[in-house]
Design an enzyme around this catalytic site. Structure first.
Site, PDB file in Angstrom:
ATOM      1  N   GLU A 131      24.759  67.191  72.582  1.00 18.73           N
ATOM      2  CA  GLU A 131      25.616  65.966  71.962  1.00 18.73           C
ATOM      3  C   GLU A 131      27.574  65.893  71.519  1.00 18.73           C
ATOM      4  OE1 GLU A 131      22.917  65.875  68.525  1.00 18.73           O
ATOM      5  OE2 GLU A 131      23.530  64.272  67.838  1.00 18.73           O
ATOM      6  N   LYS A 150      21.172  57.233  69.813  1.00 17.34           N
ATOM      7  CA  LYS A 150      21.129  58.117  69.474  1.00 17.34           C
ATOM      8  C   LYS A 150      19.831  56.944  68.363  1.00 17.34           C
ATOM      9  CE  LYS A 150      20.442  62.048  66.514  1.00 17.34           C
ATOM     10  NZ  LYS A 150      21.577  63.300  66.457  1.00 17.34           N
ATOM     11  N   GLY A 186      31.765  99.382  48.606  1.00 15.83           N
ATOM     12  CA  GLY A 186      30.342  98.672  47.902  1.00 15.83           C
ATOM     13  C   GLY A 186      30.040  98.127  49.071  1.00 15.83           C
ATOM     14  N   CYS A 199      19.180  64.689  71.180  1.00 14.68           N
ATOM     15  CA  CYS A 199      18.670  65.854  69.708  1.00 14.68           C
ATOM     16  C   CYS A 199      17.302  64.691  69.131  1.00 14.68           C
ATOM     17  CB  CYS A 199      19.986  66.328  68.569  1.00 14.68           C
ATOM     18  SG  CYS A 199      20.240  67.927  67.826  1.00 14.68           S
TER      19      CYS A 199
END
EC number: 6.3.5.1
Lengths: 551, 551
Positions: free
Chosen positions: A41, A114, A304, A150
């Site tokens: 896409e 789409k 850390g 999609c």
């Protein structure tokens, strides 16, 4: 018909590079005897191109790239994704469609638009695109292809988000195969979801399904690939690799049977969340630097666990020789912090420097003495340390061309446990979508074969070391509790009442949620955060700053 | 029928305050004999509530507020705006509608849902709401009201953005009056646009129109009020004040003639852009502080025009006694900069402090000497100054509870002429949507009655004073040229080619546009910017960071 799936890494707005990559792939696929090669896409523009889509020139360049690709596309067909002018604009609607071009014989033969436009989480497709309401199959080599984009397949039966389902209309034309081109971002739980919903479509429509996704990162959004092929029973026939580019080939028989043309090893079991997050973050760092034209990273190494994990990930993404770790001890830094940091540098083989900040914070305190005289040490002096470190790191960026990596984790970012313009600085946040408890899992995963991150960084109680004997647990609940409350609030959008009903201490829950809401102004100004979860801070979570609601 | 229009300032998520304000207004309107009082779009929650709308509890609290209001609403009717569950969810669609409740006799009598959902610029309504497709008029006191919500009337005849027009359907039911409740943000050109499009509706449908807007700022979004009443010829009968709360009353006769119940003074001419921007920024600053629970602002005063204008605006918004101006001279600050800053402090009567930063930048340079030795002075050392100032200002925020005001203007923000974590810091950006040429106009407007901003700050050549004899014009085109190019690119989305065709120097245009695009990563991390133009940086302009397209 022989179908090739091209799972590639595009770069937003880099038309030269995207077009060249697509044309090279067309040539390669033709060389392998493919009849059709399918790209993802909006591959022409990269995804998400955001407001570049509002520039007429940008859309013109997309069309120009498509014509260049079409010219190269002879003796084979291809499907590409492109933002395209809405030619039916006179009756109203947005300027653009999110389109697929079916190209053959050197020309665009058919355009498919789409219909279902995601407009939640990180998605803004209604901002740019008009949804399509009419649907036509693509006819090619004796096959009738139901081509969708999609989200068009992404409408849950149980809980539909959209009132229409494009495949229901396409089925009236009796297709014998489905192709779906996608831009489906990574989240650690998204692969299972994708397989389930696509399999459901193959079963429901009794058709084989080819699904092509992007791979690669675009700033904070990571695409993991994992393109898929299903038979008409919804069984996975092939699952393409995650986090890398690949082209694969399949034979589609006249009776719609799919046969892979290369050896297929279906995964015996899913990768763990942490393995996926590990790969996603490395791809995210690598593409952020590569696509920005930078090579070298810098970060502050505190001893850390957060900065140690970021340093190890950066070394894997960019090469240890491209990572500069800077130790910035203050008078509150403990001796073991410095040796832990030094051990990590040695284990990784990255560059390192040490810059003491005491003389800097002293200079600030002296300059501010007239204003601060007689007032007790508080967060102002604590933040001076974090901000002095940031200024040193940014000066080194400016002098040597590094990008600063932010090392804050999601738990800290959530409760605002970090200094704005201090440790919240950076070009990109590596762990901003990784909870502290997951950071520990990542550290152990990084150490799976040998100790890279010093064990002491993993086992010692976390501390910001901004005042004597400070520990995170002085002001925060333990991270298991904190992270569970945060997941319920941030990921699941539960109210404090609902979380308390699960058995958590009322005062703790209310305090944590208040911290999250009052840190909104800080998160607004933090770097883009590599997104690895279904709900990351950033474009996927848009909160008011001056809002009063505290849940 | 007597109609009251309530143009009020709400606070997002502050249900107690919003509900109390609405109920007090209902009581007041009933006391004045009104039959109906009309509030703005989504007044219950405040606008934009953004992802608070994804919390079920938040929606529950909205409904609870509406019930409290309904109980108080007897002997009068009201219209309120509320986010409401989509009860038709089984067939698909988003969870919510953007709704209006018509309340009378202590109960919600009718619900109207918004059909046209803006999803451009700062708007994200498709993210939350399902558009309505069916329409029914509200019957009340012998009138048939076509009730719509904001964008429902906002569909240009010439260039329609939506395929439907709710009023076309409502007209089938023969309404005799239109009411539109809105949340229409301020931009300096938006008042004219609003009047034109609403007047067009009144004329087209041959109906009087009552239009109620929000007033007040929600972080970066400013609502300017300016609610409107039109007769059925599209003539403005009343235009409510801008930038303040007000309640007005009208008589609507049985034959739909509208008579104001208070003296009306229609504006003889529109306010200038600069007057509007001036008022908008003051309201924006004031509401940001008030709604965040803060009272006092701090800013760095350089002697230049930007910080002078911000200081004057803050003094007007918050009271001079609540503004702390800090002079932060370095070795590159010129003598006149310091005296200009001192003159401004005296003219305004605000607080001030001076903190020399030389000892601080010296400390940074000494600490970094091992790394920087032998390398020439460059942007690293320039930025050390800007960042040292920011750390001092933030330390004072942390010590005394100020909010730092950002003083960058839109021209600088556009081309990245500013230091990230330096002068780009702040809780809110006051001038980030005001081009430099407009900053000069604002300064002159502030000085309209007497010299507040020292004339020298206005007339001297702009400089960041980060190295000896530096001037903005060393590295940027003059601001008239720069701002014109920026407006064409940012506001009008023209390409470099199109701008060059207008007669601008090619190299200049290309360089400016490249600067804009490569500063995207900086703007991502800047404070929210008070929006006064049709295209502000922030939520209204969403650009990729690693994108390659340079126009």
């Amino acid at each position: 018909m022989k179908i090739a799936l091209a799972q590639l890494n595009y770069h937003i707005g880099n038309f030269d590079s995207n077009t060249e990559k697509i044309i090279n792939t067309i040539h390669a696929a033709r060389g392998k005897g493919a009849d059709l090669v399918v790209f993802a896409e909006l591959c022409i523009s990269g995804y998400p191109a955001r407001d570049f889509l509002e520039f007429k020139e940008f859309i013109g360049l997309c069309e120009q790239s498509a014509q260049t690709i079409a010219t190269a596309c002879t003796g084979i067909a291809c499907i590409i994704g492109i933002p395209k002018h809405n030619t039916n604009r006179s009756k109203g609607g947005k300027d653009l469609h999110n389109s697929a071009y079916f190209i053959a014989d050197g020309k665009v033969q058919q355009v498919v638009n789409k219909a279902l436009l995601p407009n939640y989480d990180v998605f803004d497709e209604y901002r740019y695109f008009e949804p399509e309401t009419e649907f036509t199959c693509v006819e090619y080599k004796g096959h009738r292809i139901a081509l969708t984009i999609c989200e068009d397949l992404w409408n849950d039966i149980e809980n539909p988000l959209y009132v229409t389902r494009p495949m229901d209309k396409l089925m009236e034309q009796k297709p014998d195969v489905m192709i779906n081109i996608a831009a489906s971002p990574f989240a650690y739980n998204h692969d299972e979801e994708r397989i389930a919903i696509l399999s459901d479509n193959a079963k429901r429509y009794n058709l084989p399904l080819f699904y092509v996704n992007h791979v690669g990162a675009q700033t904070e959004i990571i695409f993991d690939g994992g393109s898929l092929v299903f038979d008409n029973q919804g069984k996975v026939i092939d699952e393409l690799p995650y986090f890398k580019e690949v082209i694969t080939y399949y034979d589609l028989s006249d009776d719609s049977q799919v046969t892979p043309q290369q050896p297929v090893t279906l995964m015996p079991e899913r990768q763990s969340d942490i393995e996926q997050i590990h790969q996603g973050l490395i791809l995210g760092i690598r593409d952020y630097f590569y696509k920005s034209g930078f090579k070298q990273a810098i970060l502050g190494l505190s001893g850390g666990i957060d900065s140690a994990v970021v340093c190890a990930l950066a070394a894997e993404a960019l090469g240890a020789e491209n990572v500069m770790a800077v130790l910035l001890p203050s008078k509150y830094s403990t001796g073991h912090s410095i040796t832990d940091a030094e051990d990590l540098v040695e284990n990784l083989g990255c560059m390192s420097e040490t810059v003491e900040i005491k003389s800097i914070t002293d200079a600030f305190e002296t300059a501010l003495h007239p204003q601060f005289e007689g007032l007790p040490f508080n967060i102002a002096e604590e933040n001076l340390q974090a901000r002095s470190r940031a200024v040193v790191l940014m000066a080194m960026c400016n002098k040597f061309g590094y990008i600063l990596l932010n090392t804050s984790n999601k738990s800290e970012a959530a409760v605002g446990y970090g200094t704005l313009y201090g440790d919240m600085c950076g070009g990109i946040s590596v762990l901003g979508d990784v909870y502290k408890t997951q950071v520990y899992q990542l550290a152990n995963y990084i150490n799976r074969d040998k100790e890279i991150i010093p064990q002491n960084s993993i086992v010692k109680p976390p501390s910001a070391e901004l005042r004597p004997d400070q520990k995170d647990s002085d002001s925060l609940p333990d991270y298991n509790t904190l992270d569970t409350i945060l997941v319920e609030y941030i990921e699941h959008r539960l109210s404090s009442g609902e979380i308390i009903q699960q058995g958590y201490d009322e005062a703790t829950v209310r305090r944590v949620i208040k911290l999250v809401n009052t840190a909104e102004h800080k998160r607004y100004q933090t770097p883009p955060i590599l997104r690895v979860s279904p709900k990351a801070f950033g474009m996927g979570r848009r909160m008011p700053i001056v809002g009063k609601y505290l849940s």
